[in-house]
Design an enzyme around this catalytic site. Structure first.
Site, mmCIF file in Angstrom:
data_model
loop_
_atom_site.group_PDB
_atom_site.id
_atom_site.type_symbol
_atom_site.label_atom_id
_atom_site.label_comp_id
_atom_site.label_asym_id
_atom_site.label_seq_id
_atom_site.Cartn_x
_atom_site.Cartn_y
_atom_site.Cartn_z
ATOM 1 N N TYR A 155 0.916 -1.208 0.096
ATOM 2 C CA TYR A 155 -0.099 0.040 0.035
ATOM 3 C C TYR A 155 1.032 0.974 -0.024
ATOM 4 O O TYR A 155 0.758 2.341 -0.953
ATOM 5 C CB TYR A 155 -0.728 0.140 1.169
HETATM 6 P P1 NDP Z 1 -13.157 4.267 1.565
HETATM 7 O O1 NDP Z 1 -12.900 2.707 1.656
HETATM 8 O O2 NDP Z 1 -14.028 4.850 2.578
HETATM 9 O O3 NDP Z 1 -13.634 4.728 0.175
HETATM 10 C C1 NDP Z 1 -13.131 4.613 -1.022
HETATM 11 C C2 NDP Z 1 -13.692 5.344 -1.993
HETATM 12 O O4 NDP Z 1 -12.974 4.871 -3.419
HETATM 13 C C3 NDP Z 1 -15.053 4.971 -2.397
HETATM 14 O O5 NDP Z 1 -15.646 5.896 -2.878
HETATM 15 C C4 NDP Z 1 -14.886 3.710 -3.383
HETATM 16 O O6 NDP Z 1 -16.255 3.622 -4.245
HETATM 17 C C5 NDP Z 1 -13.841 4.391 -4.325
HETATM 18 N N1 NDP Z 1 -13.077 3.321 -5.114
HETATM 19 C C6 NDP Z 1 -12.618 2.332 -4.749
HETATM 20 N N2 NDP Z 1 -11.927 1.503 -5.848
HETATM 21 C C7 NDP Z 1 -12.315 2.462 -6.826
HETATM 22 C C8 NDP Z 1 -12.086 2.056 -8.240
HETATM 23 N N3 NDP Z 1 -11.508 1.179 -8.649
HETATM 24 N N4 NDP Z 1 -12.618 3.272 -8.972
HETATM 25 C C9 NDP Z 1 -13.342 4.229 -8.652
HETATM 26 N N5 NDP Z 1 -13.552 4.441 -7.289
HETATM 27 C C10 NDP Z 1 -13.034 3.606 -6.321
HETATM 28 O O7 NDP Z 1 -11.628 4.960 1.561
HETATM 29 P P2 NDP Z 1 -11.380 6.312 2.351
HETATM 30 O O8 NDP Z 1 -12.271 7.547 2.218
HETATM 31 O O9 NDP Z 1 -10.531 5.946 3.802
HETATM 32 O O10 NDP Z 1 -9.727 6.683 1.390
HETATM 33 C C11 NDP Z 1 -9.735 7.669 0.431
HETATM 34 C C12 NDP Z 1 -8.542 7.706 0.039
HETATM 35 O O11 NDP Z 1 -7.502 8.127 1.042
HETATM 36 C C13 NDP Z 1 -7.922 6.539 -0.235
HETATM 37 O O12 NDP Z 1 -6.939 6.890 -1.563
HETATM 38 C C14 NDP Z 1 -6.881 6.003 0.773
HETATM 39 O O13 NDP Z 1 -5.864 5.298 0.465
HETATM 40 C C15 NDP Z 1 -6.456 7.585 1.474
HETATM 41 N N6 NDP Z 1 -6.199 7.408 2.789
HETATM 42 C C16 NDP Z 1 -7.048 7.174 3.566
HETATM 43 C C17 NDP Z 1 -6.675 6.985 5.017
HETATM 44 C C18 NDP Z 1 -7.705 6.461 6.163
HETATM 45 O O14 NDP Z 1 -7.141 6.345 7.273
HETATM 46 N N7 NDP Z 1 -8.934 6.453 6.015
HETATM 47 C C19 NDP Z 1 -5.377 7.474 5.489
HETATM 48 C C20 NDP Z 1 -4.575 7.646 4.444
HETATM 49 C C21 NDP Z 1 -4.963 7.733 2.997
HETATM 50 P P3 NDP Z 1 -17.203 2.602 -4.218
HETATM 51 O O15 NDP Z 1 -17.849 3.032 -2.746
HETATM 52 O O16 NDP Z 1 -18.348 3.092 -5.408
HETATM 53 O O17 NDP Z 1 -16.534 1.381 -4.303
#
Ligand code: NDP
Length: 247
Positions: A155
């Site tokens: 990751y």
């Molecule tokens: P969530 O799992 O809560 O949400 C993920 C989102 O990404 C959903 O809207 C999902 O859509 C979408 N998604 C996943 N795969 C795809 C794809 N192939 N194409 C388009 N959309 C996609 O994640 P977070 O909100 O926690 O994370 C958001 C970002 O922040 C990520 O990049 C993560 O790595 C980063 N991050 C998060 C942290 C945390 O602690 N939460 C810390 C550091 C970074 P759907 O629901 O339609 O599948």
């Protein structure tokens, strides 16, 4: 008189829930027309669009798997057809599967590379061709790049690559007054963060944070708002760690 931001159009990938949904809400309330991208959560994306429109904003939802270059091209086509152009791209869609290196599953490796790295790249390549001059790009990384916690190897590697792309694209697009930055969140209580973690583990992570609490999705959205808004104009090629001081 319309403010500058009210004329702007933003695509936020992975905006059906979590951090992306908060960014979409925030940029809409900043006056931007927003494209709420999702992969599978059609209903959640539609509900968010309704919420934004009911609050007086402009928004549409658009399905696209960011790992698919053709789908990302279509996403930009949709944004241009609906709103006339694109000014802001927030590459937020991401997935996380944790395992020590010795136990990493090939399918998990490929999926994280496809969504986090190739997915971000697909957005960046399209944005580099199609963003209007003066545009803004924000890539969501992670503070695990820097913290380097065990089990986060693949990751963190995908996100380190995203940070490398951020620095280089900032130099490539600077002459068109387009800024490219990353926001690297610390732990934020979303599904991605909470899934599979025992309460004791979450408490341990919380105790590592000098500000004494996990992040909230709005903490991240506020930072993105600055970078893509009028106050962020000379911030370029930076990795902004929004993490309560954990590193
Ligand atoms: P969530 O799992 O809560 O949400 C993920 C989102 O990404 C959903 O809207 C999902 O859509 C979408 N998604 C996943 N795969 C795809 C794809 N192939 N194409 C388009 N959309 C996609 O994640 P977070 O909100 O926690 O994370 C958001 C970002 O922040 C990520 O990049 C993560 O790595 C980063 N991050 C998060 C942290 C945390 O602690 N939460 C810390 C550091 C970074 P759907 O629901 O339609 O599948």
């Amino acid at each position: 008189m319309m403010s500058i931001s009210s004329e702007r159009v933003a695509i936020i990938t992975g905006a059906s829930r979590g951090i992306g949904a908060s960014i979409a809400r925030r940029l809409a309330s900043d006056g931007m027309a927003v494209v709420v991208n999702y992969a599978g959560s059609e209903k959640a994306a539609a509900e968010l669009v309704d919420e934004i429109v009911n609050a007086g904003g402009r928004a549409i939802s658009a399905q696209a798997d960011v790992a698919d270059p053709r789908a990302v091209r279509n996403l930009f086509d949709t944004a241009e057809a609906e709103f006339g152009g694109v000014d802001v791209l927030v590459n937020n869609a991401g997935i996380m599967k944790l395992a020590p290196v010795a136990q990493v599953d090939d399918a998990d490796f490929d999926e994280m590379m496809a969504v986090n790295l190739k997915g971000t790249f697909n957005g960046l390549r399209e944005a580099a061709k199609r963003l209007r001059d003066g545009g803004r790009i924000v890539n969501i990384s992670t503070s695990v790049v820097g913290l380097y916690l065990p089990a986060y190897g693949v990751y963190a590697a995908t996100k380190a690559a995203v940070e490398a792309l951020t620095h280089i694209l900032a130099k490539e697009l600077g002459p068109r007054s387009i800024t490219v930055n990353s926001v690297a969140p610390g732990p934020v209580a979303t599904e991605l963060f909470l899934e599979g973690k025992a309460p004791a583990m979450i408490e341990r992570l919380e105790q590592m944070i000098p500000l004494g609490r996990l992040g909230e999705v709005d903490d991240i959205a506020r930072a993105v708002s600055v970078l893509v808004g009028p106050d962020g104009g000379w911030i370029n090629g930076q990795i902004v760690r929004v993490n309560g001081g954990v590193i």
